[in-house]
Design a protein around this motif. Structure first.
Motif, PDB file in Angstrom:
ATOM      1  N   ASP A  72       9.409   9.876  -9.001  1.00 40.33           N
ATOM      2  CA  ASP A  72       9.439  10.212 -10.427  1.00 40.33           C
ATOM      3  C   ASP A  72      10.540   9.430 -11.138  1.00 40.33           C
ATOM      4  OD1 ASP A  72       7.335  12.005 -10.233  1.00 40.33           O
ATOM      5  OD2 ASP A  72       8.628  13.763 -10.024  1.00 40.33           O
ATOM      6  N   ARG A  73      11.691   9.305 -10.500  1.00 43.62           N
ATOM      7  CA  ARG A  73      12.809   8.584 -11.115  1.00 43.62           C
ATOM      8  C   ARG A  73      12.492   7.095 -11.255  1.00 43.62           C
ATOM      9  NH1 ARG A  73      18.461  11.330  -9.011  1.00 43.62           N
ATOM     10  NH2 ARG A  73      17.731  13.482  -9.128  1.00 43.62           N
ATOM     11  N   ASP A 125       0.828  -1.206   0.000  1.00 42.92           N
ATOM     12  CA  ASP A 125       0.000   0.000   0.000  1.00 42.92           C
ATOM     13  C   ASP A 125       0.863   1.257   0.000  1.00 42.92           C
ATOM     14  OD1 ASP A 125      -2.548  -1.444   0.284  1.00 42.92           O
ATOM     15  OD2 ASP A 125      -1.814  -1.928   2.285  1.00 42.92           O
ATOM     16  N   LEU A 126       1.951   1.229   0.761  1.00 42.93           N
ATOM     17  CA  LEU A 126       2.850   2.386   0.812  1.00 42.93           C
ATOM     18  C   LEU A 126       3.454   2.667  -0.563  1.00 42.93           C
ATOM     19  CD1 LEU A 126       4.769   1.708   4.166  1.00 42.93           C
ATOM     20  CD2 LEU A 126       2.838   3.241   3.809  1.00 42.93           C
ATOM     21  N   PHE A 127       3.855   1.613  -1.260  1.00 49.64           N
ATOM     22  CA  PHE A 127       4.454   1.809  -2.579  1.00 49.64           C
ATOM     23  C   PHE A 127       3.421   2.279  -3.596  1.00 49.64           C
ATOM     24  CE2 PHE A 127       7.967  -0.780  -0.921  1.00 49.64           C
ATOM     25  CZ  PHE A 127       9.034  -0.011  -1.371  1.00 49.64           C
ATOM     26  N   GLN A 128       2.212   1.762  -3.513  1.00 52.11           N
ATOM     27  CA  GLN A 128       1.191   2.205  -4.462  1.00 52.11           C
ATOM     28  C   GLN A 128       0.841   3.674  -4.244  1.00 52.11           C
ATOM     29  OE1 GLN A 128      -2.055  -0.587  -5.391  1.00 52.11           O
ATOM     30  NE2 GLN A 128      -0.909  -2.146  -4.276  1.00 52.11           N
ATOM     31  N   ARG A 129       0.862   4.128  -2.990  1.00 53.68           N
ATOM     32  CA  ARG A 129       0.641   5.551  -2.737  1.00 53.68           C
ATOM     33  C   ARG A 129       1.820   6.378  -3.244  1.00 53.68           C
ATOM     34  NH1 ARG A 129      -2.037   3.718   2.038  1.00 53.68           N
ATOM     35  NH2 ARG A 129      -0.172   3.946   3.331  1.00 53.68           N
ATOM     36  N   LEU A 130       3.038   5.898  -3.018  1.00 59.49           N
ATOM     37  CA  LEU A 130       4.219   6.621  -3.480  1.00 59.49           C
ATOM     38  C   LEU A 130       4.203   6.824  -4.990  1.00 59.49           C
ATOM     39  CD1 LEU A 130       7.196   7.699  -2.881  1.00 59.49           C
ATOM     40  CD2 LEU A 130       7.934   5.378  -3.490  1.00 59.49           C
ATOM     41  N   LEU A 131       3.788   5.798  -5.734  1.00 60.44           N
ATOM     42  CA  LEU A 131       3.887   5.797  -7.194  1.00 60.44           C
ATOM     43  C   LEU A 131       2.560   6.065  -7.889  1.00 60.44           C
ATOM     44  CD1 LEU A 131       6.267   2.713  -7.481  1.00 60.44           C
ATOM     45  CD2 LEU A 131       6.889   5.122  -7.822  1.00 60.44           C
ATOM     46  N   ARG A 132       1.555   6.527  -7.157  1.00 56.47           N
ATOM     47  CA  ARG A 132       0.248   6.767  -7.763  1.00 56.47           C
ATOM     48  C   ARG A 132       0.343   7.905  -8.784  1.00 56.47           C
ATOM     49  NH1 ARG A 132      -0.268   8.881  -2.515  1.00 56.47           N
ATOM     50  NH2 ARG A 132      -0.683  11.125  -2.445  1.00 56.47           N
ATOM     51  N   ASP A 133      -0.621   7.870  -9.714  1.00 56.27           N
ATOM     52  CA  ASP A 133      -0.727   8.899 -10.760  1.00 56.27           C
ATOM     53  C   ASP A 133       0.494   8.941 -11.663  1.00 56.27           C
ATOM     54  OD1 ASP A 133      -3.217   9.664  -9.668  1.00 56.27           O
ATOM     55  OD2 ASP A 133      -2.245  11.067  -8.290  1.00 56.27           O
ATOM     56  N   ARG A 134       1.145   7.797 -11.832  1.00 52.99           N
ATOM     57  CA  ARG A 134       2.317   7.735 -12.715  1.00 52.99           C
ATOM     58  C   ARG A 134       2.158   6.627 -13.767  1.00 52.99           C
ATOM     59  NH1 ARG A 134       4.227   9.672  -7.765  1.00 52.99           N
ATOM     60  NH2 ARG A 134       5.718  11.416  -7.951  1.00 52.99           N
ATOM     61  N   ALA A 180       9.453   5.724 -11.470  1.00 52.04           N
ATOM     62  CA  ALA A 180       8.442   5.562 -12.517  1.00 52.04           C
ATOM     63  C   ALA A 180       9.068   5.722 -13.903  1.00 52.04           C
ATOM     64  CB  ALA A 180       7.318   6.577 -12.314  1.00 52.04           C
ATOM     65  N   ARG A 181       9.943   6.708 -14.053  1.00 50.14           N
ATOM     66  CA  ARG A 181      10.603   6.906 -15.340  1.00 50.14           C
ATOM     67  C   ARG A 181      11.490   5.712 -15.690  1.00 50.14           C
ATOM     68  NH1 ARG A 181      12.144  11.602 -14.293  1.00 50.14           N
ATOM     69  NH2 ARG A 181      14.297  11.237 -13.662  1.00 50.14           N
ATOM     70  N   PHE A 182      12.156   5.162 -14.678  1.00 51.08           N
ATOM     71  CA  PHE A 182      12.994   3.982 -14.890  1.00 51.08           C
ATOM     72  C   PHE A 182      12.160   2.838 -15.461  1.00 51.08           C
ATOM     73  CE2 PHE A 182      14.885  -0.009 -13.399  1.00 51.08           C
ATOM     74  CZ  PHE A 182      16.218   0.145 -13.775  1.00 51.08           C
ATOM     75  N   PHE A 183      10.975   2.627 -14.904  1.00 46.69           N
ATOM     76  CA  PHE A 183      10.103   1.571 -15.426  1.00 46.69           C
ATOM     77  C   PHE A 183       9.625   1.890 -16.841  1.00 46.69           C
ATOM     78  CE2 PHE A 183       9.009   0.298 -10.877  1.00 46.69           C
ATOM     79  CZ  PHE A 183       9.644  -0.927 -10.959  1.00 46.69           C
ATOM     80  N   HIS A 184       9.135   3.102 -17.045  1.00 50.35           N
ATOM     81  CA  HIS A 184       8.522   3.418 -18.335  1.00 50.35           C
ATOM     82  C   HIS A 184       9.533   3.429 -19.478  1.00 50.35           C
ATOM     83  CE1 HIS A 184       4.445   4.112 -17.080  1.00 50.35           C
ATOM     84  NE2 HIS A 184       4.802   4.980 -16.147  1.00 50.35           N
ATOM     85  N   GLU A 185      10.756   3.764 -19.188  1.00 57.49           N
ATOM     86  CA  GLU A 185      11.760   3.864 -20.255  1.00 57.49           C
ATOM     87  C   GLU A 185      12.385   2.512 -20.608  1.00 57.49           C
ATOM     88  OE1 GLU A 185      14.540   6.806 -18.941  1.00 57.49           O
ATOM     89  OE2 GLU A 185      13.209   8.485 -19.464  1.00 57.49           O
ATOM     90  N   ARG A 186      12.002   1.481 -19.860  1.00 54.83           N
ATOM     91  CA  ARG A 186      12.575   0.155 -20.106  1.00 54.83           C
ATOM     92  C   ARG A 186      11.444  -0.849 -20.302  1.00 54.83           C
ATOM     93  NH1 ARG A 186      15.356   3.431 -17.228  1.00 54.83           N
ATOM     94  NH2 ARG A 186      17.636   3.455 -17.345  1.00 54.83           N
ATOM     95  N   THR A 187      11.551  -1.631 -21.321  1.00 48.24           N
ATOM     96  CA  THR A 187      10.589  -2.691 -21.559  1.00 48.24           C
ATOM     97  C   THR A 187      11.350  -3.988 -21.690  1.00 48.24           C
ATOM     98  OG1 THR A 187      10.707  -2.317 -23.947  1.00 48.24           O
ATOM     99  CG2 THR A 187       8.938  -1.209 -22.731  1.00 48.24           C
ATOM    100  N   ALA A 188      10.670  -5.100 -21.422  1.00 43.79           N
ATOM    101  CA  ALA A 188      11.321  -6.399 -21.479  1.00 43.79           C
ATOM    102  C   ALA A 188      11.881  -6.659 -22.876  1.00 43.79           C
ATOM    103  CB  ALA A 188      10.341  -7.508 -21.100  1.00 43.79           C
ATOM    104  N   ALA A 189      13.154  -7.091 -22.924  1.00 46.40           N
ATOM    105  CA  ALA A 189      13.799  -7.371 -24.210  1.00 46.40           C
ATOM    106  C   ALA A 189      13.453  -8.786 -24.663  1.00 46.40           C
ATOM    107  CB  ALA A 189      15.286  -7.207 -24.082  1.00 46.40           C
TER     108      ALA A 189
END
Length: 227
Positions: free
Chosen positions: A215-216, A24-33, A218-227
């Motif tokens: 933000d970092r 729950d803590l992580f979902q609140r931290l990363l919400r709206d991303r 979330a950006r780390f996840f979005h900028e990388r996709t499974a190869a």
């Protein structure tokens, strides 16, 4: 993007009614991303089918030590190695930071310098980030190929990058000050030296950089996709 949360511990019973559990803590931290979440409670023996069950992975903190003898730790280490081999992005926080290092050939130990608790400033490649910490264990030997992203005078390996697919952080960006305040009184007393807890309590009104790190991540996840 679906992020699989690998839950490696539970928040203290006294804190869960007001703050929820670690996922729950992580979902609140990363919400709206633009991230969606599914949790696997590996601490309770619940594991995903494999590294492609999610598009990215996040390993939580825990009261357990990475070096302790628990039946779920060896399969978690294997899953980490499988995620690494599959080039799926992975983020580890506190225990997650430590278990990734251990799984990939590093060393985790109970740090002889003691505890780090509360607001801590880290040098993040020349930028200062203030985050809450709560740990005694540290990564004392980095795995081969791990690059230091952040450090402090107390914690040399405070954030590590493995290639471009694994990011791990020793601090707790998911711990807001209200959570730390309750941790101090409901879990810390008798475990952590009182002077450290008192200093942490005195800094509870100081600002944190949790949102910047979120933000970092979330950006780390979005900028990388499974190869």
């Amino acid at each position: 993007m679906l992020i699989g949360i690998l839950q490696t511990g539970h928040a203290p019973d006294a804190l869960r009614p007001s703050h929820g559990d670690y996922p729950d803590l992580f979902q609140r931290l990363l919400r709206d991303r633009d991230l969606d979440f599914r949790t696997w409670a590996v601490v309770d023996g619940e594991f995903p089918q494999g590294p492609h069950a999610a598009e990215g992975w996040l390993i939580t903190g825990s009261r357990h030590g990475a070096y302790e003898d628990h039946p779920w730790i060896p399969p978690l280490e294997q899953l980490i190695r499988d995620i690494h081999a599959a080039n799926v992005p992975l983020v580890g926080v506190c225990f997650g930071h430590q278990i990734v290092a251990q799984a990939l050939g590093g060393r985790v130990e109970k740090f002889p310098g003691g505890w780090s608790v509360g607001r801590t400033e880290y040098d993040w490649n020349g930028e200062r980030l203030a985050l809450n910490a709560w740990h005694q264990d540290q990564v004392t030997q980095r795995p081969e190929g791990a690059t230091v992203l952040a450090s402090s005078p107390f914690c040399e390996n405070a954030a590590l990058l493995y290639g471009d697919r694994i990011l791990t952080v020793q601090a707790h960006p998911e711990f807001p000050n209200g959570f730390v305040a309750e941790m101090i009184e409901k879990r810390g007393r008798g475990l952590v030296p009182d002077p450290l807890l008192d200093a942490a309590k005195a800094s509870l009104d100081a600002p944190l950089d949790d949102a910047r790190l979120a933000d970092r991540i979330a950006r780390f996840f979005h900028e990388r996709t499974a190869a």
